[in-house]
Each structure stands twice: as C-alpha cells, then as structure tokens.
Design a protein around this motif. Structure first.
Motif, PDB file in Angstrom:
ATOM      1  N   GLY A 142      -6.650  54.035  -3.269  1.00 46.67           N
ATOM      2  CA  GLY A 142      -7.472  54.402  -4.417  1.00 46.67           C
ATOM      3  C   GLY A 142      -8.796  55.054  -4.073  1.00 46.67           C
ATOM      4  N   MET A 143      -9.154  55.126  -2.791  1.00 51.19           N
ATOM      5  CA  MET A 143     -10.411  55.765  -2.406  1.00 51.19           C
ATOM      6  C   MET A 143     -10.311  57.277  -2.557  1.00 51.19           C
ATOM      7  SD  MET A 143     -11.648  53.695   0.996  1.00 51.19           S
ATOM      8  CE  MET A 143     -12.220  52.002   0.902  1.00 51.19           C
ATOM      9  N   GLY A 144     -11.408  57.890  -2.959  1.00 49.62           N
ATOM     10  CA  GLY A 144     -11.459  59.334  -3.064  1.00 49.62           C
ATOM     11  C   GLY A 144     -11.671  59.985  -1.718  1.00 49.62           C
ATOM     12  N   VAL A 145     -11.141  61.198  -1.566  1.00 52.85           N
ATOM     13  CA  VAL A 145     -11.284  61.962  -0.330  1.00 52.85           C
ATOM     14  C   VAL A 145     -11.883  63.316  -0.675  1.00 52.85           C
ATOM     15  CG1 VAL A 145     -10.097  62.909   1.683  1.00 52.85           C
ATOM     16  CG2 VAL A 145      -9.269  60.797   0.632  1.00 52.85           C
ATOM     17  N   VAL A 152     -10.738  66.616  -2.531  1.00 47.53           N
ATOM     18  CA  VAL A 152      -9.493  66.789  -1.795  1.00 47.53           C
ATOM     19  C   VAL A 152      -8.362  66.012  -2.456  1.00 47.53           C
ATOM     20  CG1 VAL A 152      -8.295  66.365   0.390  1.00 47.53           C
ATOM     21  CG2 VAL A 152     -10.638  67.261   0.396  1.00 47.53           C
ATOM     22  N   GLY A 153      -8.528  64.687  -2.641  1.00 48.86           N
ATOM     23  CA  GLY A 153      -7.466  63.889  -3.239  1.00 48.86           C
ATOM     24  C   GLY A 153      -7.813  62.415  -3.229  1.00 48.86           C
ATOM     25  N   VAL A 154      -6.764  61.570  -3.308  1.00 46.14           N
ATOM     26  CA  VAL A 154      -6.939  60.125  -3.416  1.00 46.14           C
ATOM     27  C   VAL A 154      -6.013  59.430  -2.420  1.00 46.14           C
ATOM     28  CG1 VAL A 154      -6.798  58.122  -4.955  1.00 46.14           C
ATOM     29  CG2 VAL A 154      -7.473  60.356  -5.872  1.00 46.14           C
ATOM     30  N   VAL A 155      -6.539  58.423  -1.732  1.00 48.91           N
ATOM     31  CA  VAL A 155      -5.735  57.641  -0.787  1.00 48.91           C
ATOM     32  C   VAL A 155      -4.660  56.871  -1.566  1.00 48.91           C
ATOM     33  CG1 VAL A 155      -5.756  55.766   0.896  1.00 48.91           C
ATOM     34  CG2 VAL A 155      -7.653  57.417   0.833  1.00 48.91           C
TER      35      VAL A 155
END
Length: 281
Positions: A142-145, A152-155
């Motif tokens: 759920g962490m943001g990247v 970029v995206g989400v873990v």
C-alpha cells in the motif's frame, strides 16, 4: 604441424611479400625523419583514442554507483526538509511565522525509502515493477512509489528482500487526482496501450480545463501526499451530450527510463487505518 607446413608452402610468396613490406616500413620509419614523425603522431592518436574510450567505459560503469548514491542523498535531503518544515509548522502554531503558504506540506509525515528498479514491464495490460527493497527495509503493501516528485505506482506485494509495485500504467489501478489550477477531483485510468499516457476521468463539462493544465495527486489517501505530479493534459475533448471530458494526460514519469525510485512510508498509517476500521465496526 603438417597442415601448418602445407599452408606456408601454398602461401610462401604472399607471406614473404608481407614480411618484406613490414621490414621496409620499419626501416623507413626508423631512418627517415618525416615518416618517423608521422608514424609516431598516428600511433599517439590511436593510443590517445583508446585511452579515452577506456576512460569513457569506466565512467559509464561508475554512473550506476553514482546514481544510487544520488538517490540516497535525495531521500535524505527530502526527509531533512520535512523535519525543518515540521519545526516551522510548530512555530507557526504559536504565531511565530506569518507566511503559511510555503509550509502547507509540513505536516505530511512521510518517511522516504530509496530503492532501485531491478525489473519492469511496460508493454502489458498488467505491468509491474520489482524493487530491490523489502520488509527488512521497512516496505509494506500500500505504500506509494515516486520518482522525484512524479508518481510511479503503489506497492502491492512484499517479501523480505523485494517488493512488487503496481504502476500507474496498469489497467486495474486508479490514482486519486486533482486538477492543479482549480482543485477539481478525478482519477486516472490506463487503457493498456501507450505507457506515456493515461486518461483523467470524471472531470465534469462545467469545469474549465485546457491542454497544458497540470494534474497532481489529490492527497485524499495516505498513499501519496497532495501535490505529487501525475501528468500534463495532452488532449482535452468535450463530447456532445456527455457529462464529462475525455482527457488524456502525458505522464511525467518515463517508465522506459525508470531506474531509481523512492517509496513513501506514511508514519501515521496505523493510526489512520485504525480510525477508519472503527468507523465501520
């Protein structure tokens, strides 16, 4: 041995000619000044060119290490900036700072974890990234990247050593977005074609938008703070009889060149999730 002797016997005249040419060349360059200086100059140029090529190759391989170091330094600097902003925010609460506009993100509370992309796809409907960091580095689902200030995206999955990221160019992910100039809320959606573009959805026809407008994260979730860049409006079309615009965004992140990223760990995620869960108990 027999084959070698047969080869020499068949080509004796050619080999003798080459040997005499080499001897003549050496005699000329050794005894005559101009050919000698010309030969030395040519040899120096060749050696210099080879040395320069070798230096360029070494410099290229050093870039990887330099990029990793720069990525770590960026994360450290961003955390330090956030700490300073938090201190200024506390002072502002006591009326010690008058201008609050530049400190609006001081309370965000994100820890930044540098990571390197070790695997990536861009030509599928369900693209993914693999990072060289995992649970031992503090990564969680759920962490943001981000890359710099770009989304970029989400873990999505994590083990001890690696993390799988669902990027914005994935047909099953939507990122909460906001039009920067007027604050209008929407969300992104990728149709599975060009990795440089996504669509911005649910922007009503009564909203004033145009090509070139910036789109940022909304801050409505803990995944990303408000203000991270998503993209720039590349195409804006209003369908007759429809309620929403057809908007295409050119992404700020170039996934085909993506190497280093930062993972955003919201330090208050546990408290926020606990409060949200209690709402539905």
């Amino acid at each position: 041995m027999r084959n070698l002797l047969q080869f020499i016997g068949k080509n004796i005249h050619l080999l003798l000619f080459i040997a005499l040419e080499v001897v003549a060349f050496l005699l000329i360059t050794h005894n005559v000044a101009y050919p000698r200086s010309t030969t030395l100059s040519a040899a120096n140029r060749i050696v210099a060119g080879m040395n320069e090529a070798g230096d360029n190759i070494v410099e290229y391989f050093r870039l990887r290490k330099d990029n990793e170091q720069l990525n770590n330094e960026v994360c450290l600097l961003r955390e330090q900036i956030q700490l300073l902003e938090n201190q200024i925010e506390k002072q502002n609460e006591y009326g010690l700072v008058c201008d609050t506009a530049q400190y609006e993100y001081a309370h965000l509370g994100y820890r930044i974890i540098p990571a390197k992309v070790v695997d990536i796809t861009t030509g599928q409907e369900h693209n993914y990234l693999t990072l060289n960091k995992g649970t031992r580095d503090g990564l969680k689902q759920g962490m943001g990247v981000v890359c710099g200030n770009n989304v970029v995206g989400v873990v999505s999955r994590v083990n001890e050593y690696f993390a799988l990221v669902v990027p914005i160019i994935h047909t099953n992910i939507n990122i909460s977005a906001r039009v920067k100039k007027n604050g209008q809320l929407g969300f992104t959606h990728w149709e599975g074609h060009n990795p440089r573009y996504v669509n911005l959805m649910e922007i009503g026809r009564h909203i004033m938008v145009e090509k070139g407008d910036s789109v940022i994260t909304s801050g409505m979730t803990a995944t990303f703070p408000e203000g991270m860049m998503i993209g720039i409006m590349d195409k804006v079309k209003l369908n007759e009889g429809g309620n929403y615009y057809d908007i295409r965004l050119r992404l700020c992140t170039d996934f085909r060149r993506l190497r280093y990223v930062q993972v955003l760990n919201y330090v208050y995620s546990t408290e926020l999730n606990q409060l949200t869960d209690e709402q539905y108990d």
